[in-house]
Motif scaffolding. Structure first.
Motif, PDB file in Angstrom:
ATOM      1  N   ALA A  16      -8.325   3.261  -8.765  1.00 30.70           N
ATOM      2  CA  ALA A  16      -7.560   2.099  -8.308  1.00 30.70           C
ATOM      3  C   ALA A  16      -6.746   2.452  -7.065  1.00 30.70           C
ATOM      4  CB  ALA A  16      -6.644   1.605  -9.430  1.00 30.70           C
ATOM      5  N   ALA A  17      -6.172   3.649  -7.052  1.00 27.80           N
ATOM      6  CA  ALA A  17      -5.379   4.086  -5.901  1.00 27.80           C
ATOM      7  C   ALA A  17      -6.252   4.220  -4.665  1.00 27.80           C
ATOM      8  CB  ALA A  17      -4.697   5.419  -6.219  1.00 27.80           C
ATOM      9  N   ARG A  18      -7.435   4.796  -4.822  1.00 27.23           N
ATOM     10  CA  ARG A  18      -8.337   4.972  -3.688  1.00 27.23           C
ATOM     11  C   ARG A  18      -8.722   3.609  -3.109  1.00 27.23           C
ATOM     12  NH1 ARG A  18     -11.509   7.859  -6.064  1.00 27.23           N
ATOM     13  NH2 ARG A  18     -10.982   9.904  -5.225  1.00 27.23           N
ATOM     14  N   THR A  19      -9.071   2.657  -3.973  1.00 22.33           N
ATOM     15  CA  THR A  19      -9.456   1.326  -3.525  1.00 22.33           C
ATOM     16  C   THR A  19      -8.287   0.624  -2.827  1.00 22.33           C
ATOM     17  OG1 THR A  19     -11.064   1.097  -5.320  1.00 22.33           O
ATOM     18  CG2 THR A  19     -10.307  -0.930  -4.270  1.00 22.33           C
ATOM     19  N   TYR A  20      -7.100   0.749  -3.393  1.00 29.24           N
ATOM     20  CA  TYR A  20      -5.926   0.093  -2.822  1.00 29.24           C
ATOM     21  C   TYR A  20      -5.613   0.654  -1.433  1.00 29.24           C
ATOM     22  CZ  TYR A  20      -1.299  -1.978  -2.415  1.00 29.24           C
ATOM     23  OH  TYR A  20      -0.211  -2.701  -1.963  1.00 29.24           O
ATOM     24  N   ILE A  21      -5.643   1.972  -1.315  1.00 30.14           N
ATOM     25  CA  ILE A  21      -5.325   2.600  -0.033  1.00 30.14           C
ATOM     26  C   ILE A  21      -6.346   2.222   1.029  1.00 30.14           C
ATOM     27  CG2 ILE A  21      -5.166   4.825   1.167  1.00 30.14           C
ATOM     28  CD1 ILE A  21      -4.016   5.955  -1.488  1.00 30.14           C
ATOM     29  N   GLU A  22      -7.623   2.201   0.657  1.00 32.02           N
ATOM     30  CA  GLU A  22      -8.665   1.846   1.612  1.00 32.02           C
ATOM     31  C   GLU A  22      -8.523   0.404   2.068  1.00 32.02           C
ATOM     32  OE1 GLU A  22     -12.121   2.831  -0.637  1.00 32.02           O
ATOM     33  OE2 GLU A  22     -12.225   4.895   0.123  1.00 32.02           O
ATOM     34  N   THR A  23      -8.006  -0.462   1.197  1.00 39.05           N
ATOM     35  CA  THR A  23      -7.865  -1.884   1.522  1.00 39.05           C
ATOM     36  C   THR A  23      -6.559  -2.201   2.239  1.00 39.05           C
ATOM     37  OG1 THR A  23      -9.171  -2.463  -0.446  1.00 39.05           O
ATOM     38  CG2 THR A  23      -7.869  -4.225   0.570  1.00 39.05           C
ATOM     39  N   HIS A  24      -5.459  -1.636   1.769  1.00 40.31           N
ATOM     40  CA  HIS A  24      -4.135  -2.019   2.256  1.00 40.31           C
ATOM     41  C   HIS A  24      -3.414  -0.930   3.054  1.00 40.31           C
ATOM     42  CE1 HIS A  24      -4.419  -5.586  -0.272  1.00 40.31           C
ATOM     43  NE2 HIS A  24      -4.751  -4.805  -1.286  1.00 40.31           N
ATOM     44  N   GLY A  25      -3.873   0.298   2.956  1.00 46.42           N
ATOM     45  CA  GLY A  25      -3.201   1.391   3.634  1.00 46.42           C
ATOM     46  C   GLY A  25      -2.209   2.094   2.736  1.00 46.42           C
ATOM     47  N   LEU A  26      -1.930   3.330   3.068  1.00 44.83           N
ATOM     48  CA  LEU A  26      -1.048   4.151   2.237  1.00 44.83           C
ATOM     49  C   LEU A  26       0.391   3.638   2.253  1.00 44.83           C
ATOM     50  CD1 LEU A  26      -0.740   6.702   0.495  1.00 44.83           C
ATOM     51  CD2 LEU A  26      -0.358   7.985   2.610  1.00 44.83           C
ATOM     52  N   GLU A  27       0.818   3.093   3.401  1.00 46.99           N
ATOM     53  CA  GLU A  27       2.206   2.660   3.519  1.00 46.99           C
ATOM     54  C   GLU A  27       2.555   1.567   2.513  1.00 46.99           C
ATOM     55  OE1 GLU A  27       0.028   2.805   5.945  1.00 46.99           O
ATOM     56  OE2 GLU A  27       0.730   4.573   7.065  1.00 46.99           O
ATOM     57  N   GLN A  28       1.564   0.773   2.133  1.00 41.44           N
ATOM     58  CA  GLN A  28       1.812  -0.335   1.210  1.00 41.44           C
ATOM     59  C   GLN A  28       1.773   0.103  -0.258  1.00 41.44           C
ATOM     60  OE1 GLN A  28       2.679  -3.381   2.346  1.00 41.44           O
ATOM     61  NE2 GLN A  28       2.602  -2.407   4.361  1.00 41.44           N
ATOM     62  N   LEU A  29       1.366   1.315  -0.493  1.00 37.22           N
ATOM     63  CA  LEU A  29       1.229   1.774  -1.873  1.00 37.22           C
ATOM     64  C   LEU A  29       2.581   2.165  -2.462  1.00 37.22           C
ATOM     65  CD1 LEU A  29      -0.765   2.588  -4.181  1.00 37.22           C
ATOM     66  CD2 LEU A  29      -0.673   4.909  -3.236  1.00 37.22           C
ATOM     67  N   SER A  30       2.873   1.629  -3.617  1.00 39.80           N
ATOM     68  CA  SER A  30       4.043   2.051  -4.397  1.00 39.80           C
ATOM     69  C   SER A  30       3.570   2.238  -5.828  1.00 39.80           C
ATOM     70  CB  SER A  30       5.156   1.004  -4.343  1.00 39.80           C
ATOM     71  OG  SER A  30       4.774  -0.176  -5.048  1.00 39.80           O
ATOM     72  N   MET A  31       4.343   2.942  -6.600  1.00 38.12           N
ATOM     73  CA  MET A  31       3.954   3.176  -7.991  1.00 38.12           C
ATOM     74  C   MET A  31       3.876   1.848  -8.753  1.00 38.12           C
ATOM     75  SD  MET A  31       3.407   6.419  -8.138  1.00 38.12           S
ATOM     76  CE  MET A  31       3.715   7.436  -9.591  1.00 38.12           C
ATOM     77  N   ARG A  32       4.771   0.915  -8.443  1.00 39.27           N
ATOM     78  CA  ARG A  32       4.744  -0.379  -9.131  1.00 39.27           C
ATOM     79  C   ARG A  32       3.512  -1.188  -8.750  1.00 39.27           C
ATOM     80  NH1 ARG A  32       8.025  -2.775 -12.256  1.00 39.27           N
ATOM     81  NH2 ARG A  32       9.657  -1.219 -11.839  1.00 39.27           N
ATOM     82  N   ARG A  33       3.188  -1.198  -7.466  1.00 39.84           N
ATOM     83  CA  ARG A  33       1.994  -1.924  -7.034  1.00 39.84           C
ATOM     84  C   ARG A  33       0.739  -1.309  -7.640  1.00 39.84           C
ATOM     85  NH1 ARG A  33       3.742  -2.626  -0.682  1.00 39.84           N
ATOM     86  NH2 ARG A  33       4.953  -4.550  -0.943  1.00 39.84           N
TER      87      ARG A  33
END
Length: 214
Positions: A16-33
């Protein structure tokens, strides 16, 4: 040791983290998201990975595990060709399996670099292959294999930073990495091996990037 359920949860979260980062970028990643994306609680994330840095380290490590498997199943038998194959496989698998944003986060943070390097056994294999080429008489034993690899790694680190910044394409990163190792190997190549390595290095001239601009 993690249970099977914990292992499955970790793999699910990392996917899920890999997919999220590829789609939205690392800056948008938070533990809650990420917890929302993976369908788990925030507490579960912290229990499994500790914090965001731990998550990133685990994400890189999961990819390195796949790279290690590939590097430990090389097809070449010639010692010099095994070095080339190990480097090419490592770069190709990194490009294919590790989000560029994650690679950039690691190469821009010395602490994360140290955490990743400690856990990457594939690097030890590359050093071992240089040692094998030395024992086979293809290389002189003037310089320790680990030191040769370390010097090539300095160039590779610079290339990875440029690649993650969009200054190099995938082919340029691959060619640059191979060329960096060729230059180091030429320093200790036996006469009968030197011509092969030099020819290989010259074949990369049109693909490899310049280390400096201008």
């Amino acid at each position: 040791m993690k249970s099977r359920v914990q292992e499955r949860t970790s793999r699910h979260v990392l996917d899920a983290a890999r997919t999220y980062i590829e789609t939205h970028g690392l800056e948008q990643l938070s533990m809650r998201r990420l917890a929302n994306e993976a369908g788990v609680s925030v507490r579960t994330l912290y229990n499994h990975f500790g914090d965001k840095d731990g998550l990133l380290t685990a994400l890189v490590q999961s990819s390195l595990d796949g790279i290690d498997v590939a590097v430990h199943h090389l097809s070449a038998t010639d010692p010099i060709e095994r070095i080339w194959e190990a480097i090419a496989v490592s770069i190709d698998k990194t490009v294919a399996e590790v989000p560029k944003a994650v690679v950039r986060a690691v190469v821009m943070d010395d602490r994360l670099v140290d955490l990743v390097n400690v856990r990457w056994t594939g690097w030890d294999l590359i050093v071992a292959e240089i040692g094998a080429a030395t024992r086979a008489g293809a290389l002189r034993d003037d310089i320790e294999p680990a030191l040769l690899a370390e010097h090539a790694a300095m160039v590779l680190f610079h290339l990875q930073r440029r690649w993650t910044a969009g200054e190099l394409d995938d082919a340029g990163l691959r060619a640059g990495a191979l060329h960096a190792f060729d230059i180091c190997l030429l320093a200790v190549a036996q006469p009968r091996t030197r011509a092969r390595i030099l020819e290989h290095a010259q074949s990369l001239t049109g693909q490899r990037p310049r280390l400096t601009e201008g």
